[in-house]
Design a protein around this motif. Structure first.
Motif, mmCIF file in Angstrom:
data_model
loop_
_atom_site.group_PDB
_atom_site.id
_atom_site.type_symbol
_atom_site.label_atom_id
_atom_site.label_comp_id
_atom_site.label_asym_id
_atom_site.label_seq_id
_atom_site.Cartn_x
_atom_site.Cartn_y
_atom_site.Cartn_z
ATOM 1 N N SER A 50 0.822 -1.222 0.000
ATOM 2 C CA SER A 50 0.000 0.000 0.000
ATOM 3 C C SER A 50 0.849 1.262 0.000
ATOM 4 O O SER A 50 0.321 2.367 -0.128
ATOM 5 C CB SER A 50 -0.931 0.009 1.211
ATOM 6 N N GLU A 52 2.516 2.336 2.608
ATOM 7 C CA GLU A 52 2.441 2.951 3.942
ATOM 8 C C GLU A 52 3.631 2.591 4.830
ATOM 9 O O GLU A 52 3.845 3.223 5.861
ATOM 10 C CB GLU A 52 1.153 2.509 4.644
ATOM 11 N N GLU A 102 -6.588 6.956 12.848
ATOM 12 C CA GLU A 102 -7.519 5.843 12.737
ATOM 13 C C GLU A 102 -6.895 4.701 11.924
ATOM 14 O O GLU A 102 -7.017 3.525 12.279
ATOM 15 C CB GLU A 102 -8.846 6.286 12.117
ATOM 16 N N ARG A 103 -6.213 5.043 10.830
ATOM 17 C CA ARG A 103 -5.549 4.016 10.025
ATOM 18 C C ARG A 103 -4.416 3.383 10.815
ATOM 19 O O ARG A 103 -4.219 2.169 10.780
ATOM 20 C CB ARG A 103 -5.030 4.621 8.708
ATOM 21 N N THR A 105 -4.262 3.010 14.035
ATOM 22 C CA THR A 105 -4.834 2.110 15.045
ATOM 23 C C THR A 105 -5.396 0.844 14.397
ATOM 24 O O THR A 105 -5.388 -0.213 15.033
ATOM 25 C CB THR A 105 -5.896 2.811 15.913
ATOM 26 N N GLU A 106 -5.854 0.906 13.154
ATOM 27 C CA GLU A 106 -6.278 -0.310 12.444
ATOM 28 C C GLU A 106 -5.092 -1.269 12.301
ATOM 29 O O GLU A 106 -5.230 -2.479 12.494
ATOM 30 C CB GLU A 106 -6.795 0.033 11.046
ATOM 31 N N ILE A 107 -3.940 -0.720 11.965
ATOM 32 C CA ILE A 107 -2.730 -1.534 11.810
ATOM 33 C C ILE A 107 -2.332 -2.111 13.168
ATOM 34 O O ILE A 107 -1.990 -3.297 13.283
ATOM 35 C CB ILE A 107 -1.591 -0.701 11.194
ATOM 36 N N ALA A 109 -4.288 -2.768 15.691
ATOM 37 C CA ALA A 109 -5.249 -3.814 16.054
ATOM 38 C C ALA A 109 -4.904 -5.118 15.338
ATOM 39 O O ALA A 109 -5.029 -6.210 15.911
ATOM 40 C CB ALA A 109 -6.663 -3.367 15.708
ATOM 41 N N ARG A 110 -4.453 -5.005 14.114
ATOM 42 C CA ARG A 110 -4.047 -6.201 13.369
ATOM 43 C C ARG A 110 -2.813 -6.842 14.025
ATOM 44 O O ARG A 110 -2.734 -8.066 14.147
ATOM 45 C CB ARG A 110 -3.757 -5.804 11.929
ATOM 46 N N TYR A 112 -2.019 -6.590 17.192
ATOM 47 C CA TYR A 112 -2.466 -7.131 18.487
ATOM 48 C C TYR A 112 -3.069 -8.523 18.328
ATOM 49 O O TYR A 112 -2.976 -9.344 19.230
ATOM 50 C CB TYR A 112 -3.477 -6.172 19.124
#
Length: 138
Positions: A50, A52, A102-103, A105-107, A109-110, A112
């Motif tokens: 991506s 990133e 937000e993006r 924290t999505e990463i 969470a993945r 985690y």
């Protein structure tokens, strides 16, 4: 904006991954370790794809690190550090360049959700924005 996403751990976790479990800390099997590497590798691959991903590294066990302070005269004092007493330390990290927190924290969470043996501790994943210095502040 850039964010630092940090995975936490303890020396006991590294020991358990090497086959020396502590009380309440299960030993990791080769299958467990491969599942962890596969999960983290998939995160790295998708972030690279991506655009990133800036950097990602796993860190060696805390016992291999050093703590640097100074004596009253300013002479550096290097020691193995208080790793036995330390709570969690950084076990690995990603630096990502994403649109918003937000993006990031999505990463996190993945990360985690990484597979691990039943009963192994699961530490929070920390997300911190990376401040950018302006011109003369460098």
């Amino acid at each position: 904006m850039k964010y630092l996403i940090m995975v936490l751990g303890k020396q006991a976790d590294y020991d358990a991954m090497s086959g020396s479990p502590a009380p309440g800390q299960p030993a990791w099997t080769e299958k467990d370790i491969q599942a962890m590497y596969g999960h983290m590798g998939a995160i790295n691959d998708s972030l690279a794809e991506s655009g990133e991903l800036v950097d990602a590294q796993g860190l060696t066990e805390p016992s291999q690190g050093r703590l640097v302070t100074a004596a009253k005269d300013g002479t550096p004092v290097v020691s193995d550090g208080p790793y036995g007493e330390a709570k969690e330390v950084i076990a690995g990290y990603w630096v990502v360049d994403v649109e918003n927190i937000e993006r990031a924290t999505e990463i996190a969470a993945r990360a985690y959700a990484c597979p691990q043996p039943e009963g192994a501790p699961n530490y929070p994943v920390v997300v911190r924005p990376i401040g950018e210095m302006q011109g003369d502040e460098m």
